[in-house]
Design an enzyme around this catalytic site. Structure first.
Site, PDB file in Angstrom:
ATOM      1  N   SER A 192       7.833  44.717 -21.268  1.00 19.12           N
ATOM      2  CA  SER A 192       6.843  44.990 -22.315  1.00 19.12           C
ATOM      3  C   SER A 192       6.436  46.465 -22.273  1.00 19.12           C
ATOM      4  CB  SER A 192       5.661  44.035 -22.159  1.00 19.12           C
ATOM      5  OG  SER A 192       4.851  44.034 -23.311  1.00 19.12           O
ATOM      6  N   GLU A 315      10.106  36.506 -29.356  1.00 29.79           N
ATOM      7  CA  GLU A 315       9.121  37.413 -28.754  1.00 29.79           C
ATOM      8  C   GLU A 315       7.701  37.191 -29.293  1.00 29.79           C
ATOM      9  OE1 GLU A 315       9.402  39.469 -26.312  1.00 29.79           O
ATOM     10  OE2 GLU A 315      11.441  40.237 -26.210  1.00 29.79           O
ATOM     11  N   HIS A 413       7.629  36.299 -25.659  1.00 32.64           N
ATOM     12  CA  HIS A 413       7.409  37.477 -24.836  1.00 32.64           C
ATOM     13  C   HIS A 413       6.927  37.064 -23.440  1.00 32.64           C
ATOM     14  CE1 HIS A 413       6.953  41.770 -24.645  1.00 32.64           C
ATOM     15  NE2 HIS A 413       5.680  41.698 -24.270  1.00 32.64           N
TER      16      HIS A 413
END
Length: 496
Positions: A192, A315, A413
């Site tokens: 990330s 995601e 994610h």
């Protein structure tokens, strides 16, 4: 009765005493730079003074100033960690090593995510004992976050959080041999915001030679703000603080106030005449660069670094499902997501509809958001790196779906992290609102993902064909692993 005295390692700054448990030795809270105090919070990281005697490295230390993060109904505490553990000396590393080291081992250095405003080495997911067990030395690091780390302040160096990561890499180069590591075989990896920082380090000439491989997990090679965009955030922060937008005016502001104001500037519109917001509103902080890392890498920076890069299939579900916005998505939400992230939104929506004829509005909205924030910038970085044949590029897509939140969380994610670190057993990851959901993941998936990351760190080859501009070979990681050529061809092209 402890037959093994706790191990002491002598670093360039002084001795540190770790903790030996079974086959692993852990060293916590070792400073890699001087504590960022006062004006120093907005300066480049400085070397740490030497100390006399042996420093205790058996208990976790403080971390970067931050506020507690919540993401709706999903339990993200294993990801964000316990919030802010206060103390000035937080530019530190944790090191995990096998208890017995007989040769120079590969080293992996991890940069955590958290939107450039949260996260730390205290998060439960980043336990390095699985790496140490498999003959890798794992280093995790804290870096400056929010205003101290990333606000672009006149009179201060830009991207201070990234400079911290480079300083930690220098510490590794100088000290890791004393822990049994090979300073010539360092893999820098991050997820990330941490992955976007890794992309930024690939584009930082001063970091050349400090690492040999890199792994970018759900980051973006196009995630940086322009100086014009960053100036908007600086103006808003300075106004909220009631000070001039200059570094001298920030030096007397307390960390508590900086954290509070970082929260207040969230949601600011960063779209300009020429640029969309590369983070689609997810954070007002990022790297600040007028050349995106993908473009810098395309000129040949880090051409000698092996790169493993990938995204997760769904995601953006993390930004929709936990707050109840996935199932309720409408055609208008899909259009709004496209308008926020692309100069030709109508064409973008048409492309995604064509590629996913059976998709719900929630699925289309999530796919567009995920590619705007992560996919497009990852493909750009992969392509830029693959254009230089001195080293290899490898692509992956992590597709295992969690059934958390009534099946809506999916391959979102951060979902790959428990598998990469081989910590899927952690109780707080399980249950209807845990990251991994109510079902047990496939028994061997964590072992295989983790082993693949270790193999890449050791050899530079994760076990499938390299990514190149013709085939774009990508490993699709699920209960079954399948290599696919250019799996997202139509959607990828829509972002060029």
């Amino acid at each position: 009765m402890n037959h093994h005295p706790d191990p002491v390692v002598t670093t360039a700054q002084g001795g540190v005493r770790g903790l030996r448990q079974d086959d692993t030795t852990t060293f916590l809270n070792i400073p890699y730079a001087a504590p960022p105090r006062g004006a120093g919070r907005f300066a480049s990281p400085q070397p740490h003074e030497s100390w006399d005697g042996v420093r205790d490295a058996t208990v976790p230390g403080p971390n970067a100033p931050q506020s507690e993060r919540k993401l709706g109904t999903v339990d993200m505490s294993p990801y964000f960690g316990p919030g802010w553990s206060q103390g000035e000396e937080y530019l530190t590393v944790n090191v995990w090593t096998p208890a017995a080291v007989d040769s120079a081992l590969p080293v992996m250095v991890f940069v955590h995510g958290g939107g450039f405003v949260a996260g730390s080495t205290r998060s439960a997911l980043y336990d390095g004992s699985g790496f140490a067990r498999d003959g890798v030395i794992l280093v995790t690091l804290n870096y400056r976050l929010g205003i101290a780390g990333f606000l672009d302040i006149p009179g201060a160096p830009a991207n201070r959080g990234l400079l911290d990561v480079v300083a930690a890499l220098r510490w590794v180069r100088e000290n890791i041999a004393a822990f049994g590591g090979d300073p010539r075989n360092v893999t820098l990896f991050g997820q990330s915001a941490g992955a976007t920082i890794v992309g930024g380090v690939l584009a930082t000439p001063e970091a050349a030679g400090l690492f040999r491989r890199a792994i970018v997990q759900s980051g973006s090679g196009r995630g940086a703000f322009t100086t014009e965009q960053a100036a908007r955030v600086t103006k808003a922060a300075a106004e909220a603080l009631g000070v001039d937008p200059h570094v001298d005016a920030f030096t007397d502001v307390s960390d508590e106030r900086l954290v509070e104001v970082a929260n207040r500037v969230a949601g600011i519109d960063l779209r300009t005449e020429t640029h969309s917001d590369p983070l689609i509103g997810l954070s007002p902080f990022s790297l600040v660069l007028d050349t995106q890392p993908a473009e810098a890498v395309s000129t040949g920076l880090s051409a000698d670094v092996d790169l493993l890069i990938g995204i997760n299939t769904e995601e953006a579900n993390l930004y929709l499902a936990p707050v109840g916005n996935y199932a309720t998505s409408t055609a208008a939400d899909v259009d709004a997501a496209a308008a926020r992230s692309h100069p030709n939104p109508a064409r973008l929506v048409e492309t995604y509809r064509k590629a996913r004829p059976k998709a719900s509005f929630g699925e289309l909205r999530s796919a567009i958001m995920g590619d705007a924030a992560f996919g497009a910038g990852s493909w750009a970085l992969a392509g830029a790196h693959a254009a230089h044949p001195q080293s290899e590029t490898f692509g992956y897509e992590f597709a295992w779906r969690s059934h958390a939140l009534n099946g809506e969380l999916g391959a979102t994610h951060a979902m790959e992290l428990p598998f990469v670190f081989d910590v899927t057993h952690l109780p707080q990851l399980h249950g209807p609102n845990g990251l991994l959901g109510p079902d047990k993941p496939p028994a061997d998936l964590a072992a295989r993902v983790h082993e693949t990351w270790v193999r890449f760190a050791r050899t530079g080859n994760p076990g499938w064909d390299p990514y190149d501009s013709e085939r774009r070979a990508t490993m699709h990681i699920d209960a079954q692993w399948t290599q696919v050529d250019d799996p997202r061809d139509q959607e990828r092209q829509a972002w060029n």
